[in-house]
Design an enzyme around this catalytic site. Sequence first.
Site, PDB file in Angstrom:
ATOM      1  CE  LYS A 151       4.754  -2.977   3.997  1.00 28.07           C
ATOM      2  NZ  LYS A 151       4.646  -2.779   2.545  1.00 28.07           N
ATOM      3  CG  ASP A 175       0.743  -6.187   0.892  1.00 29.95           C
ATOM      4  OD1 ASP A 175      -0.303  -5.674   0.445  1.00 29.95           O
ATOM      5  OD2 ASP A 175       1.649  -5.525   1.422  1.00 29.95           O
ATOM      6  N   GLY A 206       0.805  -1.200   0.000  1.00 38.06           N
ATOM      7  CA  GLY A 206       0.000   0.000   0.000  1.00 38.06           C
ATOM      8  C   GLY A 206       0.848   1.264   0.000  1.00 38.06           C
ATOM      9  CB  SER A 207       0.485   4.565  -1.598  1.00 37.92           C
ATOM     10  OG  SER A 207       0.900   4.118  -2.867  1.00 37.92           O
ATOM     11  N   GLY A 208       1.432   5.310   1.170  1.00 34.04           N
ATOM     12  CA  GLY A 208       1.253   5.955   2.467  1.00 34.04           C
ATOM     13  C   GLY A 208       2.413   5.667   3.413  1.00 34.04           C
ATOM     14  CG  HIS A 209       3.415   2.269   4.314  1.00 28.69           C
ATOM     15  ND1 HIS A 209       2.822   2.550   5.522  1.00 28.69           N
ATOM     16  CD2 HIS A 209       2.639   1.341   3.712  1.00 28.69           C
ATOM     17  CE1 HIS A 209       1.727   1.799   5.658  1.00 28.69           C
ATOM     18  NE2 HIS A 209       1.596   1.062   4.560  1.00 28.69           N
ATOM     19  CG  HIS A 211      -1.772  -0.373   7.369  1.00 28.91           C
ATOM     20  ND1 HIS A 211      -1.181  -1.568   7.706  1.00 28.91           N
ATOM     21  CD2 HIS A 211      -1.389  -0.101   6.101  1.00 28.91           C
ATOM     22  CE1 HIS A 211      -0.476  -2.006   6.670  1.00 28.91           C
ATOM     23  NE2 HIS A 211      -0.581  -1.140   5.697  1.00 28.91           N
TER      24      HIS A 211
END
Lengths: 330, 330
Positions: free
Chosen positions: A104, A109, A53-56, A218
């Site tokens: 991860k 994922d 996921g994006s945001g990391h 998250h």
Amino acid sequence: MKKLINDPGDVVTEALAGMALAHPDLRVDAANRIVYRRAAPVRGKVGLVSGGGSGHEPLHGGFVGHGMLDAACPGEVFTSPVPDQVVEATKGVDGGAGVLHIVKNYTGDVLNFQMAAELCAEEGVRVASVLVDDDVAVTDSLHTAGRRGTGATVFAEKIAGALAEAGAPLAEVAKAGEEVVARSRSFGVALTPCTVPAAGRPTFELGPGEVELGIGIHGEPGRARAAAAPARELARVAMNAVHADMPLSGDVLVMVNGMGGTPLAELYIVFAEVAAFLREKGATPARSLVGDYVTSLDMQGFSVTVCRLTGDLTALWDAPVATPALRWGR
Amino acid sequence: MKKLINDPGDVVTEALAGMALAHPDLRVDAANRIVYRRAAPVRGKVGLVSGGGSGHEPLHGGFVGHGMLDAACPGEVFTSPVPDQVVEATKGVDGGAGVLHIVKNYTGDVLNFQMAAELCAEEGVRVASVLVDDDVAVTDSLHTAGRRGTGATVFAEKIAGALAEAGAPLAEVAKAGEEVVARSRSFGVALTPCTVPAAGRPTFELGPGEVELGIGIHGEPGRARAAAAPARELARVAMNAVHADMPLSGDVLVMVNGMGGTPLAELYIVFAEVAAFLREKGATPARSLVGDYVTSLDMQGFSVTVCRLTGDLTALWDAPVATPALRWGR
């Protein structure tokens, strides 16, 4: 919610466009949302693909380049990349020596990378996988069967990437990645929640005098809600959790990672406490990173990740790397 | 206020202790609060010293190392370093070729560096100074006579540092720093205020739908309070302010800088807008930085700094550098 965005639906696409413009060593496939190392595929070299996921950010796109990843597949914010995306990236970096997926441990994922690996195998691309599950805070969680994958991802990408760059075969590169994961543990603490652009409000509530111990990247709940405390106490909670799970000794690689909204000076304060803890236990912080590497949007807080080094792992860590977020020796 | 600190009075000292532990290439004089390049003084090389209030990390300590600063003098948070500190640093980096002070234009910094330079001169150390005043937002402000110094400090430190590393004499190194400043302009936008640890509350109020245009790096007021707007509009306000003051053309070096609490992905979104603006004006973003370089504690927002490049300046920018926050070619 105030953010430096245009439309919440365009965050990932527009951030990728900015990355492409800022880093001429990268090539961005906007349609498929893949960040490639410009030189990919490198003939005869094992290709490394990661994603999530994006945001990391900078994870994972910021770790694409010489000596680390060949491609990264960002999903929507806090959402897994899709199998087709991973298939495309895997084929795009296969230089004939096979491809390693670094994944991860989150249910989405794992499933999507697994499906992609099967599809690639059908097309004759050899794929091996390393599953990162270093977070000692919880076993099973909202998005995970088993431990969550966090900071050790950076270590695995760097060390496996160095070995691939040196020309090692797929099985050996995968084994090094697995060794890093086996030798690494993490624990995170949140001072504030984060706000997903599409949601427009904080992912959870945290009172003005509260922190979350064992936070997920998250914003998933950790072990306990606790009263805010000095940095030295929070660092000690994190390090005790790590040490209880994997007794620390000898040379270690340690990362004090910011969650995105934490000033760098505060991370250095935490690092000083972490280093003191390590020395008390007879371990030596032989290599370190202090900064934002695996973030959770605008969350304030930190995580600490420790890897028990060997001579081989240290040499691979020290090998040259040239990515937007990690660079030395070149 | 929740922060990763112990006592607000120990923030600077403890952060320096962490820096020293994390970066073996640095040497920290804890008593005098000076971050030295380990090799300092480098015999025959012009020494570079900068400094200013803490709270802007990685500025300045994160820019100490090969090809950039020889020493940094951090003051208390948002407070100038004292003259004795600067004198000590200046003498400590003098390798016989003189020392350049790079000073951001804030009244306290200017006075204290000037006093230090005079004291050094009395002791036979040659000192030249470059004053950085690149922020077009306001003329005169709470802490400044004339324009404030912000992002161009990073450019001046890098480019003068490269020239010093190449063995150029003091006058030439100072001239390059001045040229960078003359060719650079900045403008910042805040989405949130920041909180100074010793104060324990935000430096100013900003409503949930408001932004501050032309923000200073200590939270000083800018040109206007405005309604929150998409990233493309905020980027355009900043770039129009820069372009109105210094028409942009040719190759430029551009930095999209985070204020400390802004996610990296948002900075890339702003960078894409900035690059589009530059192309519209016939300028080329030939070199770039996107990330946290001159922060304001936990403030959310960005600043953009643009330098009109020459061939010489580009070559100096590209020269190897090895500091905690900026590293390439080594």
